[in-house]
Design a protein around this motif. Structure first.
Motif, PDB file in Angstrom:
ATOM      1  N   ARG A 157     -23.232  51.825  56.382  1.00  0.00           N
ATOM      2  CA  ARG A 157     -22.069  51.082  56.856  1.00  0.00           C
ATOM      3  C   ARG A 157     -21.034  52.046  57.442  1.00  0.00           C
ATOM      4  O   ARG A 157     -20.407  51.763  58.463  1.00  0.00           O
ATOM      5  CB  ARG A 157     -21.449  50.289  55.693  1.00  0.00           C
ATOM      6  CG  ARG A 157     -20.305  49.375  56.110  1.00  0.00           C
ATOM      7  CD  ARG A 157     -19.894  48.496  54.940  1.00  0.00           C
ATOM      8  NE  ARG A 157     -19.225  49.286  53.915  1.00  0.00           N
ATOM      9  CZ  ARG A 157     -17.902  49.509  53.901  1.00  0.00           C
ATOM     10  NH1 ARG A 157     -17.143  49.017  54.859  1.00  0.00           N
ATOM     11  NH2 ARG A 157     -17.366  50.226  52.937  1.00  0.00           N
ATOM     12  N   PHE A 158     -20.871  53.205  56.818  1.00  0.00           N
ATOM     13  CA  PHE A 158     -19.912  54.190  57.313  1.00  0.00           C
ATOM     14  C   PHE A 158     -20.292  54.682  58.698  1.00  0.00           C
ATOM     15  O   PHE A 158     -19.451  54.867  59.572  1.00  0.00           O
ATOM     16  CB  PHE A 158     -19.845  55.363  56.327  1.00  0.00           C
ATOM     17  CG  PHE A 158     -18.961  56.487  56.781  1.00  0.00           C
ATOM     18  CD1 PHE A 158     -17.590  56.361  56.758  1.00  0.00           C
ATOM     19  CD2 PHE A 158     -19.509  57.681  57.226  1.00  0.00           C
ATOM     20  CE1 PHE A 158     -16.767  57.397  57.175  1.00  0.00           C
ATOM     21  CE2 PHE A 158     -18.702  58.718  57.643  1.00  0.00           C
ATOM     22  CZ  PHE A 158     -17.322  58.575  57.613  1.00  0.00           C
ATOM     23  N   LEU A 159     -21.594  54.910  58.931  1.00  0.00           N
ATOM     24  CA  LEU A 159     -22.033  55.444  60.220  1.00  0.00           C
ATOM     25  C   LEU A 159     -21.974  54.416  61.336  1.00  0.00           C
ATOM     26  O   LEU A 159     -21.711  54.754  62.485  1.00  0.00           O
ATOM     27  CB  LEU A 159     -23.473  55.970  60.082  1.00  0.00           C
ATOM     28  CG  LEU A 159     -23.655  57.261  59.287  1.00  0.00           C
ATOM     29  CD1 LEU A 159     -25.136  57.581  59.162  1.00  0.00           C
ATOM     30  CD2 LEU A 159     -22.923  58.408  59.962  1.00  0.00           C
ATOM     31  N   LEU A 160     -22.244  53.150  61.010  1.00  0.00           N
ATOM     32  CA  LEU A 160     -22.406  52.151  62.053  1.00  0.00           C
ATOM     33  C   LEU A 160     -21.166  51.308  62.299  1.00  0.00           C
ATOM     34  O   LEU A 160     -21.074  50.637  63.318  1.00  0.00           O
ATOM     35  CB  LEU A 160     -23.574  51.217  61.702  1.00  0.00           C
ATOM     36  CG  LEU A 160     -24.948  51.901  61.680  1.00  0.00           C
ATOM     37  CD1 LEU A 160     -25.999  50.960  61.125  1.00  0.00           C
ATOM     38  CD2 LEU A 160     -25.333  52.350  63.071  1.00  0.00           C
ATOM     39  N   ASN A 161     -20.210  51.320  61.392  1.00  0.00           N
ATOM     40  CA  ASN A 161     -19.031  50.480  61.519  1.00  0.00           C
ATOM     41  C   ASN A 161     -17.976  51.218  62.329  1.00  0.00           C
ATOM     42  O   ASN A 161     -17.460  52.266  61.918  1.00  0.00           O
ATOM     43  CB  ASN A 161     -18.490  50.112  60.138  1.00  0.00           C
ATOM     44  CG  ASN A 161     -17.429  49.018  60.227  1.00  0.00           C
ATOM     45  OD1 ASN A 161     -16.843  48.774  61.279  1.00  0.00           O
ATOM     46  ND2 ASN A 161     -17.198  48.354  59.101  1.00  0.00           N
ATOM     47  N   ASP A 162     -17.603  50.663  63.493  1.00  0.00           N
ATOM     48  CA  ASP A 162     -16.617  51.309  64.355  1.00  0.00           C
ATOM     49  C   ASP A 162     -15.216  51.327  63.738  1.00  0.00           C
ATOM     50  O   ASP A 162     -14.356  52.087  64.161  1.00  0.00           O
ATOM     51  CB  ASP A 162     -16.555  50.605  65.712  1.00  0.00           C
ATOM     52  CG  ASP A 162     -17.780  50.915  66.539  1.00  0.00           C
ATOM     53  OD1 ASP A 162     -18.251  52.055  66.473  1.00  0.00           O
ATOM     54  OD2 ASP A 162     -18.266  50.016  67.245  1.00  0.00           O
ATOM     55  N   ASP A 163     -14.974  50.467  62.759  1.00  0.00           N
ATOM     56  CA  ASP A 163     -13.656  50.422  62.140  1.00  0.00           C
ATOM     57  C   ASP A 163     -13.445  51.580  61.162  1.00  0.00           C
ATOM     58  O   ASP A 163     -12.323  51.853  60.747  1.00  0.00           O
ATOM     59  CB  ASP A 163     -13.463  49.096  61.398  1.00  0.00           C
ATOM     60  CG  ASP A 163     -13.469  47.915  62.371  1.00  0.00           C
ATOM     61  OD1 ASP A 163     -13.036  48.118  63.520  1.00  0.00           O
ATOM     62  OD2 ASP A 163     -13.911  46.832  61.976  1.00  0.00           O
ATOM     63  N   LEU A 164     -14.532  52.227  60.747  1.00  0.00           N
ATOM     64  CA  LEU A 164     -14.438  53.368  59.833  1.00  0.00           C
ATOM     65  C   LEU A 164     -14.633  54.641  60.650  1.00  0.00           C
ATOM     66  O   LEU A 164     -15.711  54.912  61.162  1.00  0.00           O
ATOM     67  CB  LEU A 164     -15.509  53.265  58.744  1.00  0.00           C
ATOM     68  CG  LEU A 164     -15.427  51.998  57.885  1.00  0.00           C
ATOM     69  CD1 LEU A 164     -16.619  51.927  56.941  1.00  0.00           C
ATOM     70  CD2 LEU A 164     -14.135  51.975  57.085  1.00  0.00           C
ATOM     71  N   ARG A 165     -13.584  55.417  60.798  1.00  0.00           N
ATOM     72  CA  ARG A 165     -13.610  56.569  61.691  1.00  0.00           C
ATOM     73  C   ARG A 165     -14.187  57.809  61.010  1.00  0.00           C
ATOM     74  O   ARG A 165     -13.898  58.086  59.845  1.00  0.00           O
ATOM     75  CB  ARG A 165     -12.204  56.876  62.205  1.00  0.00           C
ATOM     76  CG  ARG A 165     -11.571  55.722  62.954  1.00  0.00           C
ATOM     77  CD  ARG A 165     -12.362  55.415  64.204  1.00  0.00           C
ATOM     78  NE  ARG A 165     -11.735  54.334  64.956  1.00  0.00           N
ATOM     79  CZ  ARG A 165     -12.390  53.320  65.459  1.00  0.00           C
ATOM     80  NH1 ARG A 165     -13.690  53.229  65.266  1.00  0.00           N
ATOM     81  NH2 ARG A 165     -11.771  52.384  66.152  1.00  0.00           N
TER      82      ARG A 165
END
Length: 246
Positions: A157-165
């Protein structure tokens, strides 16, 4: 040795790069990757001229070797879709390729033929109601439920979610992202470098494109062909070969 344009402390734009092994590349770079139109050459004289996507052959290209010439589509460095392989004696294998295997042979005809010229057979063009949309985002497979594997779930989720920089300037010390999944925004940014923010639609019906064969492998080939259809159309229209994805 690199000679060319820089940006963000990386190879960005047009340049020429040579490795100690004798391999060379000249063409477009993006964040230290061969990305866009370029030519890659090997010490034995073999060469590939065509499209690259994150240092992989992707899209239409021409591969020269000592024994044969291949012109066609690639994906992730492998042949994938329509292509023509020409041998020294002038003979050719023309059809659909999956890696080095010719899985569907084409036939040579004296003149072009299209079912569009015969409205009474239009049902054969539309027998599948499924269509291909290039604008649709690829679905992400998360794997096990969050409760079963929370660390792996959070990692993806961290790698693919654009909201998590990611940490600032990550790209400076980690430019090889081939082992990582791409976020949707970065994929759009990469595509824009090749397609100039525009993938032109079909003149006849535009996007979405009708699927003429629902076989999973051929659906993937049709999607790839659709994405690079203008290059493929110009190449194949110059010959008397015809090929269908049925």
């Amino acid at each position: 040795v690199y000679r060319g344009e820089f940006g963000l402390n990386m190879k960005l734009g047009y340049g020429e790069f040579s490795w100690p092994t004798g391999e060379t590349y000249h063409g477009q770079f993006y964040r230290d990757h061969c990305h866009g139109l370029g030519t890659y050459m090997w010490p034995d004289g073999s060469s590939f001229t065509g499209m690259f996507y994150l240092s992989h052959r992707e899209g239409y290209g021409t591969m020269y070797t000592k024994t044969k010439l291949f012109q066609g589509l690639y994906t992730m460095d492998e042949r994938f879709g329509p292509g023509v392989e020409t041998y020294p004696d002038g003979s050719q294998d023309v059809g659909l390729w999956f890696r080095d295997q010719l899985i569907k042979l084409c036939t040579e005809v004296p003149s072009s033929f299209s079912l569009l010229n015969f409205p009474e057979f239009s049902i054969f063009l539309l027998r599948s109601r499924e269509r291909i949309r290039l604008s649709e985002e690829e679905e992400v497979e998360w794997g096990p439920p969050e409760g079963q594997d929370p660390f792996f779930y959070e990692y993806k989720r961290f790698l693919l979610n654009d909201d998590l920089r990611l940490p600032p300037e990550t790209h400076v010390y980690s430019t090889d992202s081939r082992h990582l999944p791409l976020t949707a925004s970065f994929r759009r940014e990469l595509d824009a470098r090749i397609f100039a923010n525009e993938i032109p639609p079909f003149i006849e019906d535009g996007e979405p494109w009708f699927i003429t064969n629902p076989t999973p492998l051929l659906v993937k080939m049709q999607t790839q062909t659709y994405k690079f259809r203008h290059t493929v159309t110009l190449t194949w229209s110059a010959s008397s070969w015809t090929m269908g994805l049925t």
